[in-house]
Scaffold this motif. Structure first.
Motif, PDB file in Angstrom:
ATOM      1  N   HIS A  33      -4.653   0.199   9.840  1.00  0.00           N
ATOM      2  CA  HIS A  33      -5.000  -1.161   9.436  1.00  0.00           C
ATOM      3  C   HIS A  33      -3.724  -1.941   9.134  1.00  0.00           C
ATOM      4  O   HIS A  33      -2.941  -1.553   8.270  1.00  0.00           O
ATOM      5  CB  HIS A  33      -5.887  -1.105   8.197  1.00  0.00           C
ATOM      6  CG  HIS A  33      -6.292  -2.443   7.668  1.00  0.00           C
ATOM      7  ND1 HIS A  33      -6.448  -2.713   6.328  1.00  0.00           N
ATOM      8  CD2 HIS A  33      -6.577  -3.602   8.316  1.00  0.00           C
ATOM      9  CE1 HIS A  33      -6.801  -3.971   6.165  1.00  0.00           C
ATOM     10  NE2 HIS A  33      -6.896  -4.521   7.360  1.00  0.00           N
ATOM     11  N   TYR A  35      -2.430  -5.775   7.975  1.00  0.00           N
ATOM     12  CA  TYR A  35      -3.003  -6.969   7.349  1.00  0.00           C
ATOM     13  C   TYR A  35      -1.922  -7.870   6.790  1.00  0.00           C
ATOM     14  O   TYR A  35      -0.785  -7.459   6.522  1.00  0.00           O
ATOM     15  CB  TYR A  35      -3.976  -6.577   6.236  1.00  0.00           C
ATOM     16  CG  TYR A  35      -3.345  -5.800   5.099  1.00  0.00           C
ATOM     17  CD1 TYR A  35      -2.817  -6.454   3.982  1.00  0.00           C
ATOM     18  CD2 TYR A  35      -3.292  -4.415   5.137  1.00  0.00           C
ATOM     19  CE1 TYR A  35      -2.244  -5.745   2.938  1.00  0.00           C
ATOM     20  CE2 TYR A  35      -2.731  -3.694   4.101  1.00  0.00           C
ATOM     21  CZ  TYR A  35      -2.202  -4.358   3.003  1.00  0.00           C
ATOM     22  OH  TYR A  35      -1.634  -3.648   1.986  1.00  0.00           O
ATOM     23  N   GLN A  36      -2.317  -9.123   6.634  1.00  0.00           N
ATOM     24  CA  GLN A  36      -1.460 -10.137   6.021  1.00  0.00           C
ATOM     25  C   GLN A  36      -2.310 -10.945   5.057  1.00  0.00           C
ATOM     26  O   GLN A  36      -3.351 -11.493   5.434  1.00  0.00           O
ATOM     27  CB  GLN A  36      -0.858 -11.064   7.074  1.00  0.00           C
ATOM     28  CG  GLN A  36       0.066 -12.128   6.501  1.00  0.00           C
ATOM     29  CD  GLN A  36       0.548 -13.097   7.560  1.00  0.00           C
ATOM     30  OE1 GLN A  36      -0.188 -14.003   7.961  1.00  0.00           O
ATOM     31  NE2 GLN A  36       1.768 -12.905   8.038  1.00  0.00           N
ATOM     32  N   LYS A  37      -1.905 -10.996   3.797  1.00  0.00           N
ATOM     33  CA  LYS A  37      -2.649 -11.719   2.783  1.00  0.00           C
ATOM     34  C   LYS A  37      -1.680 -12.455   1.868  1.00  0.00           C
ATOM     35  O   LYS A  37      -0.785 -11.838   1.289  1.00  0.00           O
ATOM     36  CB  LYS A  37      -3.513 -10.753   1.961  1.00  0.00           C
ATOM     37  CG  LYS A  37      -4.457 -11.450   1.004  1.00  0.00           C
ATOM     38  CD  LYS A  37      -5.377 -10.440   0.324  1.00  0.00           C
ATOM     39  CE  LYS A  37      -6.357 -11.148  -0.605  1.00  0.00           C
ATOM     40  NZ  LYS A  37      -7.257 -10.174  -1.287  1.00  0.00           N
ATOM     41  N   ASN A  41       2.730  -8.839   4.065  1.00  0.00           N
ATOM     42  CA  ASN A  41       2.271  -7.937   5.115  1.00  0.00           C
ATOM     43  C   ASN A  41       2.101  -6.520   4.571  1.00  0.00           C
ATOM     44  O   ASN A  41       2.806  -6.093   3.653  1.00  0.00           O
ATOM     45  CB  ASN A  41       3.277  -7.910   6.272  1.00  0.00           C
ATOM     46  CG  ASN A  41       3.396  -9.255   6.962  1.00  0.00           C
ATOM     47  OD1 ASN A  41       2.396  -9.958   7.122  1.00  0.00           O
ATOM     48  ND2 ASN A  41       4.594  -9.614   7.369  1.00  0.00           N
ATOM     49  N   ARG A  43       0.234  -2.310   5.685  1.00  0.00           N
ATOM     50  CA  ARG A  43      -0.436  -1.431   6.646  1.00  0.00           C
ATOM     51  C   ARG A  43      -0.844  -0.145   5.931  1.00  0.00           C
ATOM     52  O   ARG A  43      -0.183   0.301   4.987  1.00  0.00           O
ATOM     53  CB  ARG A  43       0.462  -1.128   7.845  1.00  0.00           C
ATOM     54  CG  ARG A  43       1.755  -0.418   7.509  1.00  0.00           C
ATOM     55  CD  ARG A  43       2.602  -0.221   8.769  1.00  0.00           C
ATOM     56  NE  ARG A  43       3.870   0.445   8.464  1.00  0.00           N
ATOM     57  CZ  ARG A  43       4.973  -0.188   8.100  1.00  0.00           C
ATOM     58  NH1 ARG A  43       4.968  -1.519   8.005  1.00  0.00           N
ATOM     59  NH2 ARG A  43       6.084   0.488   7.834  1.00  0.00           N
ATOM     60  N   TYR A 122     -15.379  -4.467  10.917  1.00  0.00           N
ATOM     61  CA  TYR A 122     -15.883  -5.640  10.216  1.00  0.00           C
ATOM     62  C   TYR A 122     -17.408  -5.683  10.262  1.00  0.00           C
ATOM     63  O   TYR A 122     -18.020  -5.267  11.237  1.00  0.00           O
ATOM     64  CB  TYR A 122     -15.283  -6.913  10.815  1.00  0.00           C
ATOM     65  CG  TYR A 122     -13.777  -6.852  10.899  1.00  0.00           C
ATOM     66  CD1 TYR A 122     -13.005  -6.733   9.739  1.00  0.00           C
ATOM     67  CD2 TYR A 122     -13.126  -6.862  12.117  1.00  0.00           C
ATOM     68  CE1 TYR A 122     -11.628  -6.652   9.805  1.00  0.00           C
ATOM     69  CE2 TYR A 122     -11.745  -6.784  12.197  1.00  0.00           C
ATOM     70  CZ  TYR A 122     -10.999  -6.679  11.039  1.00  0.00           C
ATOM     71  OH  TYR A 122      -9.642  -6.585  11.110  1.00  0.00           O
ATOM     72  N   LYS A 291      -9.109  -9.972  12.920  1.00  0.00           N
ATOM     73  CA  LYS A 291      -9.827 -10.980  12.145  1.00  0.00           C
ATOM     74  C   LYS A 291      -8.841 -11.981  11.581  1.00  0.00           C
ATOM     75  O   LYS A 291      -7.751 -11.612  11.132  1.00  0.00           O
ATOM     76  CB  LYS A 291     -10.604 -10.323  11.005  1.00  0.00           C
ATOM     77  CG  LYS A 291     -11.357 -11.324  10.128  1.00  0.00           C
ATOM     78  CD  LYS A 291     -12.174 -10.623   9.049  1.00  0.00           C
ATOM     79  CE  LYS A 291     -11.307 -10.065   7.949  1.00  0.00           C
ATOM     80  NZ  LYS A 291     -12.095  -9.651   6.766  1.00  0.00           N
ATOM     81  N   SER A 292      -9.224 -13.246  11.582  1.00  0.00           N
ATOM     82  CA  SER A 292      -8.417 -14.303  11.007  1.00  0.00           C
ATOM     83  C   SER A 292      -9.297 -15.168  10.128  1.00  0.00           C
ATOM     84  O   SER A 292     -10.336 -15.662  10.578  1.00  0.00           O
ATOM     85  CB  SER A 292      -7.776 -15.157  12.114  1.00  0.00           C
ATOM     86  OG  SER A 292      -7.050 -16.239  11.554  1.00  0.00           O
ATOM     87  N   GLY A 299      -6.114 -15.002   5.480  1.00  0.00           N
ATOM     88  CA  GLY A 299      -5.546 -13.709   5.798  1.00  0.00           C
ATOM     89  C   GLY A 299      -5.779 -13.343   7.245  1.00  0.00           C
ATOM     90  O   GLY A 299      -6.542 -13.990   7.961  1.00  0.00           O
ATOM     91  N   LYS A 300      -5.089 -12.272   7.678  1.00  0.00           N
ATOM     92  CA  LYS A 300      -5.225 -11.755   9.031  1.00  0.00           C
ATOM     93  C   LYS A 300      -5.319 -10.240   8.966  1.00  0.00           C
ATOM     94  O   LYS A 300      -4.675  -9.603   8.142  1.00  0.00           O
ATOM     95  CB  LYS A 300      -4.054 -12.184   9.904  1.00  0.00           C
ATOM     96  CG  LYS A 300      -3.957 -13.687  10.122  1.00  0.00           C
ATOM     97  CD  LYS A 300      -2.760 -14.040  10.989  1.00  0.00           C
ATOM     98  CE  LYS A 300      -2.660 -15.548  11.209  1.00  0.00           C
ATOM     99  NZ  LYS A 300      -1.486 -15.900  12.058  1.00  0.00           N
ATOM    100  N   ASP A 301      -6.156  -9.672   9.846  1.00  0.00           N
ATOM    101  CA  ASP A 301      -6.347  -8.230   9.885  1.00  0.00           C
ATOM    102  C   ASP A 301      -6.314  -7.748  11.330  1.00  0.00           C
ATOM    103  O   ASP A 301      -6.785  -8.445  12.238  1.00  0.00           O
ATOM    104  CB  ASP A 301      -7.697  -7.826   9.286  1.00  0.00           C
ATOM    105  CG  ASP A 301      -7.697  -7.872   7.773  1.00  0.00           C
ATOM    106  OD1 ASP A 301      -7.815  -8.982   7.221  1.00  0.00           O
ATOM    107  OD2 ASP A 301      -7.591  -6.805   7.163  1.00  0.00           O
TER     108      ASP A 301
END
Length: 310
Positions: A33, A35-37, A41, A43, A122, A291-292, A299-301
């Protein structure tokens, strides 16, 4: 020696009957995984929805059948969220000419989405009022499913939870699903009382269409109202194309007055693909999903993983 053969045959017969009556199935899904939140960044290794199901059924009198399901979510990444047996949709029930009656946990007539694109990591669904009807803080519910009539299936569920000081009390849900050929639709409604005499409600309208083999598109519209009378409108469009081993899927979700905050918006874009490596007893697939989010949640996943069914 003569006594051994009848005993052996009896044992094999019993095992065959047990195999017909009880079935263990499930899936193991895990991946990497990214991700960016909030600009940060990260993982990790993350479970994508692994679970184990135990199902059973037996005819007890003419057209009357008793059945059960024990669903347990497991976490291959050792994260929290599992913790005990039967933490998922688990119930016992009776089925006959009258339909079916279920008693247990996670049996919500409202439904958690009609067709949501078969995403792995998701679980996309339009934002709703969060009425559990047999889940979350509720211990369980009772559900009635009417006999299928010319493609029409009706269901009603009730989750009792009487507590004078807690915010939420009894919850009800009802739905009607119609399916004929390549078209289907569902109408669902749920409401829940609160200790102060107020209530929250949620209504969902969903459509599904298969214009050609392997292609499925759907649309969900949701209207929710909380105890304070605030409204939330959301919608979601899904598409999946899987004519053979390769599958492609996409979804777009949007919400107005998201989180019941006036003027707030929420938009989510989902893209995914999978490829079947094998079928048979242990179907195995590789999958990738992204996912955005924008709006109240940003966030981005990206998830890349493997699925093994059994």
């Amino acid at each position: 020696m003569k006594c051994i053969y009848p005993a052996l045959l009896s044992g094999l017969s019993t095992m065959a009957m047990a195999e017909d009556l009880f079935r263990i199935s499930g899936k193991a899904e895990v991946g990497i995984h990214f991700y960016q939140k909030d600009g940060v960044n990260g993982r990790n290794i993350q479970d994508a929805g692994s679970e184990v199901d135990i199902n059973g059924a037996i005819d007890i009198h003419h057209d009357l059948t008793a059945f059960f399901q024990v669903n347990t979510d497991v976490k291959l990444d050792n994260s929290r969220g599992a913790g005990h047996l039967a933490n998922g949709d688990s119930f016992v029930g009776l089925r006959g000419k009258f339909g079916a009656v279920k008693l247990g946990h996670g049996i919500n007539a409202y439904g958690d989405g009609y067709f949501k694109g078969n995403f792995y990591q998701y679980d996309p669904s339009p934002a709703n009022s969060g009425i559990p009807s047999g889940g979350e803080q509720h211990r369980g519910a009772i559900k009635y499913e009417a006999p299928l009539l010319d493609g029409l299936a009706l269901a009603l569920s009730y989750a009792p939870d009487k507590h004078e000081t807690r915010g939420n009390n009894d919850a009800w849900a009802a739905s009607g699903t119609y399916e004929q050929g390549r078209f289907g639709m569902r109408v669902s409604r749920a409401f829940q009382f609160s200790a102060g005499g107020q209530h929250k409600q949620d209504t969902l309208l969903a459509f599904r269409l298969q214009p050609q083999p392997g292609l499925t598109v759907s649309l969900e519209l949701d209207y929710g109202r909380n105890e304070r009378g605030q409204h939330q409108l959301s919608s979601a469009a899904y598409a999946e194309y899987k004519p053979a081993r390769l599958g492609l899927r996409a979804a777009y979700l949007t919400a107005r007055h998201a989180g019941f905050v006036h003027g707030a918006t929420q938009k989510t874009v989902l893209l995914g693909a999978d490829y079947d490596l094998s079928g048979g007893r242990f179907p195995t697939s590789l999958f990738m999903e992204g996912k955005s989010d924008s709006g109240a949640v940003r966030g981005k996943d990206l998830m890349v993983g493997i699925h093994v069914g059994f």
